[in-house]
Write an enzyme that holds these catalytic residues in place. Structure first.
Site, mmCIF file in Angstrom:
data_model
loop_
_atom_site.group_PDB
_atom_site.id
_atom_site.type_symbol
_atom_site.label_atom_id
_atom_site.label_comp_id
_atom_site.label_asym_id
_atom_site.label_seq_id
_atom_site.Cartn_x
_atom_site.Cartn_y
_atom_site.Cartn_z
ATOM 1 N N ASP A 21 0.757 -1.472 -0.011
ATOM 2 C CA ASP A 21 0.010 0.004 0.121
ATOM 3 C C ASP A 21 0.778 1.193 -0.224
ATOM 4 O O ASP A 21 1.947 1.320 0.504
ATOM 5 C CB ASP A 21 -0.910 0.029 1.167
ATOM 6 N N GLY A 24 -0.065 5.450 -4.453
ATOM 7 C CA GLY A 24 -0.531 6.652 -4.855
ATOM 8 C C GLY A 24 -0.009 7.878 -4.045
ATOM 9 O O GLY A 24 0.494 9.046 -4.773
ATOM 10 N N TRP A 26 2.680 8.037 -2.370
ATOM 11 C CA TRP A 26 4.079 8.190 -2.621
ATOM 12 C C TRP A 26 4.196 9.113 -3.703
ATOM 13 O O TRP A 26 5.026 10.055 -3.935
ATOM 14 C CB TRP A 26 5.037 6.722 -2.947
ATOM 15 N N ARG A 34 -0.565 9.214 -9.857
ATOM 16 C CA ARG A 34 -0.866 8.040 -8.971
ATOM 17 C C ARG A 34 0.053 6.970 -9.765
ATOM 18 O O ARG A 34 0.533 6.105 -9.059
ATOM 19 C CB ARG A 34 -2.124 7.736 -8.552
ATOM 20 N N HIS A 38 2.625 3.605 -9.024
ATOM 21 C CA HIS A 38 2.165 1.966 -9.231
ATOM 22 C C HIS A 38 3.509 1.582 -9.887
ATOM 23 O O HIS A 38 4.183 0.521 -9.607
ATOM 24 C CB HIS A 38 1.116 1.862 -9.906
ATOM 25 N N TRP A 70 -11.554 -2.258 -8.249
ATOM 26 C CA TRP A 70 -12.262 -1.723 -9.512
ATOM 27 C C TRP A 70 -13.074 -0.568 -9.625
ATOM 28 O O TRP A 70 -13.305 0.090 -10.577
ATOM 29 C CB TRP A 70 -13.147 -3.114 -9.823
ATOM 30 N N LEU A 132 10.692 -20.692 -4.615
ATOM 31 C CA LEU A 132 9.449 -19.777 -3.934
ATOM 32 C C LEU A 132 8.101 -19.652 -4.668
ATOM 33 O O LEU A 132 8.284 -19.792 -6.003
ATOM 34 C CB LEU A 132 10.116 -18.201 -3.947
ATOM 35 N N ARG A 189 1.992 -4.796 6.055
ATOM 36 C CA ARG A 189 1.109 -3.820 5.432
ATOM 37 C C ARG A 189 2.047 -2.360 5.329
ATOM 38 O O ARG A 189 2.460 -1.875 6.633
ATOM 39 C CB ARG A 189 -0.248 -3.325 6.028
ATOM 40 N N ILE A 196 -6.944 -4.323 7.264
ATOM 41 C CA ILE A 196 -6.790 -5.710 6.491
ATOM 42 C C ILE A 196 -7.362 -5.436 5.366
ATOM 43 O O ILE A 196 -6.932 -6.044 4.457
ATOM 44 C CB ILE A 196 -7.362 -6.883 7.448
HETATM 45 C C1 IPE Z 1 -5.410 -2.603 -0.279
HETATM 46 O O1 IPE Z 1 -5.239 -1.245 -0.451
HETATM 47 C C2 IPE Z 1 -5.650 -3.378 -1.651
HETATM 48 C C3 IPE Z 1 -4.145 -3.586 -2.237
HETATM 49 C C4 IPE Z 1 -3.141 -2.977 -1.599
HETATM 50 C C5 IPE Z 1 -4.023 -4.074 -3.373
HETATM 51 P P1 IPE Z 1 -6.188 -0.194 -0.492
HETATM 52 O O2 IPE Z 1 -5.374 1.205 -0.870
HETATM 53 O O3 IPE Z 1 -7.366 -0.524 -1.474
HETATM 54 O O4 IPE Z 1 -7.204 -0.271 0.853
HETATM 55 P P2 IPE Z 1 -7.919 0.857 1.438
HETATM 56 O O5 IPE Z 1 -8.935 1.495 0.902
HETATM 57 O O6 IPE Z 1 -6.674 2.013 2.017
HETATM 58 O O7 IPE Z 1 -8.517 0.105 2.830
HETATM 59 C C1 IPE Z 2 -1.473 0.264 -3.379
HETATM 60 O O1 IPE Z 2 -1.217 1.814 -3.399
HETATM 61 C C2 IPE Z 2 -1.797 -0.368 -4.761
HETATM 62 C C3 IPE Z 2 -3.200 -0.637 -4.934
HETATM 63 C C4 IPE Z 2 -4.145 -0.743 -3.997
HETATM 64 C C5 IPE Z 2 -3.616 -1.033 -6.199
HETATM 65 P P1 IPE Z 2 -2.506 2.679 -3.630
HETATM 66 O O2 IPE Z 2 -2.716 2.804 -4.963
HETATM 67 O O3 IPE Z 2 -3.596 2.160 -2.649
HETATM 68 O O4 IPE Z 2 -1.621 3.945 -2.715
HETATM 69 P P2 IPE Z 2 -2.449 4.865 -1.662
HETATM 70 O O5 IPE Z 2 -2.772 4.003 -0.371
HETATM 71 O O6 IPE Z 2 -3.487 5.657 -2.165
HETATM 72 O O7 IPE Z 2 -1.338 5.734 -1.337
HETATM 73 MG MG MG Z 3 -4.196 2.613 -0.594
#
Ligand code: IPE
Ligand code: IPE
Ligand code: MG
Length: 253
Positions: A21, A24, A26, A34, A38, A70, A132, A189, A196
């Site tokens: 996580d 975006g 970062w 964003r 990724h 999604w 792995l 995380r 979670i």
């Molecule tokens: C969880 O992160 C899903 C992934 C890392 C793929 P999210 O960014 O979607 O979760 P929330 O919305 O902060 O709970």
């Molecule tokens: C995790 O980073 C990747 C996915 C959930 C796909 P985020 O895109 O959730 O980044 P933040 O949490 O918005 O910074």
């Molecule tokens: Mg996130």
């Protein structure tokens, strides 16, 4: 002594699960889009997969895209999906070189057809590897998985293949998309969120949870070693008392 040297390789978690996580934020903190985050997150994936393979971890599950993701803006969803599929496709030779077997868990029917095809190809090209096990959670959510499992069990009960009275934890396990995987022992995380987010809710029942404020694109092997060292300091009691555990420690090992 380096962090890596401090790790007791006889007490490694067999299965590490990571919620990757913070991509975006970062990117946004750097004044970027964003998707830039990724894109850089892929570097961390490479580094951590390599780190786990070097240590001899058996299973690494990476939460790459949730069912709920999604609902993000269309350009982010499309960009992310293309990046994930392209990366997996490009990494196949490296996976094979390092004896890494790819698995995917999630609702594949939600993925565009080109993505499903590319994934199937990568799965089959790495299926002979014995090192792995790299599990990508893509279009995955625990509630989706559990509802799906319940539906299939109900169908099998109706068809007379399963006796409802004999359903137990082993039965449920067989219907989960993780049926072939041991439960994660360590869940990491990144990015400073303490939740979670619909990830392996059933399987994490007794996992040790490790949260770090490091954003995923900054997460490297050294951070992984810190998490493993933290894991190795914990007492995993599984409902028992500390004294009981002391009694169980075998002598002369
Ligand atoms: C969880 O992160 C899903 C992934 C890392 C793929 P999210 O960014 O979607 O979760 P929330 O919305 O902060 O709970
Ligand atoms: C995790 O980073 C990747 C996915 C959930 C796909 P985020 O895109 O959730 O980044 P933040 O949490 O918005 O910074
Ligand atoms: Mg996130």
């Amino acid at each position: 002594m380096t962090l890596k040297d401090q790790i007791d390789i006889h007490r490694l978690p067999r299965h590490i699960a990571i919620i990757m996580d913070g991509n975006g934020r970062w990117a946004q903190e750097k004044g970027q889009d964003r998707l830039y985050g990724h894109f850089h997150g892929v570097e961390s994936v490479r580094n951590i997969v390599e780190g786990c393979a070097e240590l001899g971890i058996e299973y690494l599950t990476l939460y790459a895209f949730s069912t709920e993701n999604w609902d993000r803006p269309a350009n982010e969803v499309t960009g992310l999906m293309e990046l994930l599929v392209e990366t997996i496709r490009n990494e196949v030779p490296t996976l094979n070189k390092n004896n890494i077997r790819l698995h995917v868990i999630g609702d594949m029917s939600m993925l565009p057809e080109y993505a499903q095809k590319a994934l199937e190809e990568a799965l089959s090209l790495t299926s002979h590897n014995t090192g792995l096990n790299l599990v990508m959670a893509l279009s995955y959510s625990s509630r989706w998985e559990l509802v799906n499992a319940v539906k299939k069990i109900a169908e099998d009960v109706q068809a007379g293949k399963v006796d409802a009275a004999s359903i137990n934890q082993d039965t449920l396990q067989k219907y989960l998309v993780t049926s072939e995987l041991p439960d994660p022992e360590l869940m990491i995380r990144t990015s400073g969120e303490y939740r979670i987010s619909n990830f392996l809710l059933y399987q994490l029942a007794y996992a040790e949870l490790y949260f770090t404020s490091t954003r995923w694109p900054d997460f490297r092997k050294e951070h992984l070693y810190e998490a493993i060292l933290d894991f190795q300091k914990r007492e995993r009691r599984f409902g028992k008392t500390s004294d009981q555990l002391q009694d169980e420690i075998p002598v002369n090992v």
